[in-house]
Write an enzyme that holds these catalytic residues in place. Structure first.
Site, PDB file in Angstrom:
ATOM      1  N   CYS A   1       0.833  -1.205   0.000  1.00 18.76           N
ATOM      2  CA  CYS A   1       0.000   0.000   0.000  1.00 18.76           C
ATOM      3  C   CYS A   1       0.870   1.259   0.000  1.00 18.76           C
ATOM      4  O   CYS A   1       1.681   1.462  -0.899  1.00 18.76           O
ATOM      5  CB  CYS A   1      -0.949  -0.093   1.202  1.00 18.76           C
ATOM      6  SG  CYS A   1      -2.237   1.159   1.297  1.00 18.76           S
ATOM      7  N   ILE A   2       0.746   2.095   1.035  1.00 23.02           N
ATOM      8  CA  ILE A   2       1.500   3.351   1.128  1.00 23.02           C
ATOM      9  C   ILE A   2       2.886   3.144   1.754  1.00 23.02           C
ATOM     10  O   ILE A   2       3.761   4.022   1.641  1.00 23.02           O
ATOM     11  CB  ILE A   2       0.689   4.404   1.941  1.00 23.02           C
ATOM     12  CG1 ILE A   2       1.321   5.807   1.887  1.00 23.02           C
ATOM     13  CG2 ILE A   2       0.523   3.972   3.396  1.00 23.02           C
ATOM     14  CD1 ILE A   2       1.296   6.468   0.539  1.00 23.02           C
TER      15      ILE A   2
END
Lengths: 219, 219
Positions: B138-139
């Site tokens: 993800c991030i």
């Protein structure tokens, strides 16, 4: 295109000691999606019985709301259980965790004298009357046993929970963490999951077997 | 019997908007267990940046501790990140969620001027120096990009996050939610997961592909 089966899932918070067991909840949702179903998650809009610090195991003096905490598991997509309508769904699933025994019922404190949250009770009765399948993981089958008399189900090993279920008129069967018991007459599927000190992959298996058996009952 | 590969997993709380993305975290743990590895989970012992009510999306005035909330995802089994020693592990994994951008780093507030939590930075540097694989979902790859220069990785689509990573010297590659990018030179594996509005089963796939690629790098 085949119609997607619609599952309602009832959560009880976020975290095994005061809410939904997170792995069981996530694996139930994953299994529904992987096997071609769709889901709407619900939770009662009320305060949790209490908050447990999951690092120390001790109660804290915080207040948390069952619906708002359950929303953590669903990335915000959730509805209050008061809005549940059995006509909108093909099946109902209750993951476990102490939240099932503290917020959805009083089993953790009252044992065989447990009371079931009225919204949870209504959801179970309405689905059962409509002859629609119900899945329950871990400790949640004890709630099903209390509401639906004469069910065949599992709560893992023999325990005070399995004895309470039998007292309510259920037939209890011992199976392993990732296995299931299917009650074809009542359309109830159950799996012990973390009623054992299970591996996370066994719990994933228990949840997936539960969802697959429900889909089979819906055929 | 083959030696089990040991994974360290760093969590950042419990819930996508102020902590670890729960699905990504759970699927990382499941994939490690399913593929024959073992894990120890860590989190920084400090207050969360803030608490977000996941039902309303609004900040509340509560205080919660990153380690204690992360313990919800691990059923209590977790260690403070200060006790992490790279010599004890074969690989390191960082799931995503805003917790990675609010508690493990300041990316959510400072963008390309982000600061990385010193314990997280040390863990990444020590593993990288030891030539051990790092996975990020993800991030979280934006943190890896900041700490390890010249990485090849993915943050999903082109975004301010992917641009920041490129500014730090990374090469960014667009792939789908369940796909991965493998940087063989730096032994970094990344997957976008919920950088997209992905299905839960795609996120499970992204986490599993990440773990499998790490195990391949360890052969």
């Amino acid at each position: 295109m085949e119609k997607k089966m619609k599952f309602a899932v009832i959560l009880s918070g976020c975290g095994v000691y005061d809410g939904s067991e997170i792995h069981e909840a996530v694996f139930a949702l994953l299994s529904i999606d992987r096997n071609g179903g769709e889901y709407q998650v619900f939770a009662p809009d009320k305060d949790q019985y209490h908050v447990i610090n999951h690092l120390t195991g001790q109660p804290s003096n915080e207040k948390r709301n069952v619906l708002a905490e359950s929303a953590r598991i669903t990335r915000g997509k959730i509805k209050p259980l008061s809005s549940f309508n059995s006509a909108d769904f093909d099946a109902l699933v209750l993951p476990g965790g102490f939240g099932a025994a503290k917020n959805l019922s009083t089993y953790a404190f009252d044992g065989e004298n447990l009371k079931v949250d009225p919204e949870v009770e209504k959801a179970l009765i309405d689905m059962h009357k409509a002859n629609k399948p119900i899945g329950a993981l871990c400790i949640a089958p004890v709630i099903v046993a209390k509401v639906i008399k004469g069910a065949k189900l599992t709560l893992g090993e023999i325990s005070s929970a399995s004895k309470a279920a039998e007292k309510f008129g259920s037939t209890h069967k011992i199976v392993n963490a990732g296995e299931i018991v299917v009650d074809n007459d009542n359309k109830i599927v159950s799996s012990p999951c973390y009623m054992y000190n299970a591996r996370i992959s066994e719990v994933a298996e228990g949840a997936e077997n539960t969802i697959k058996a429900i889909l089979k009952l819906l055929k």
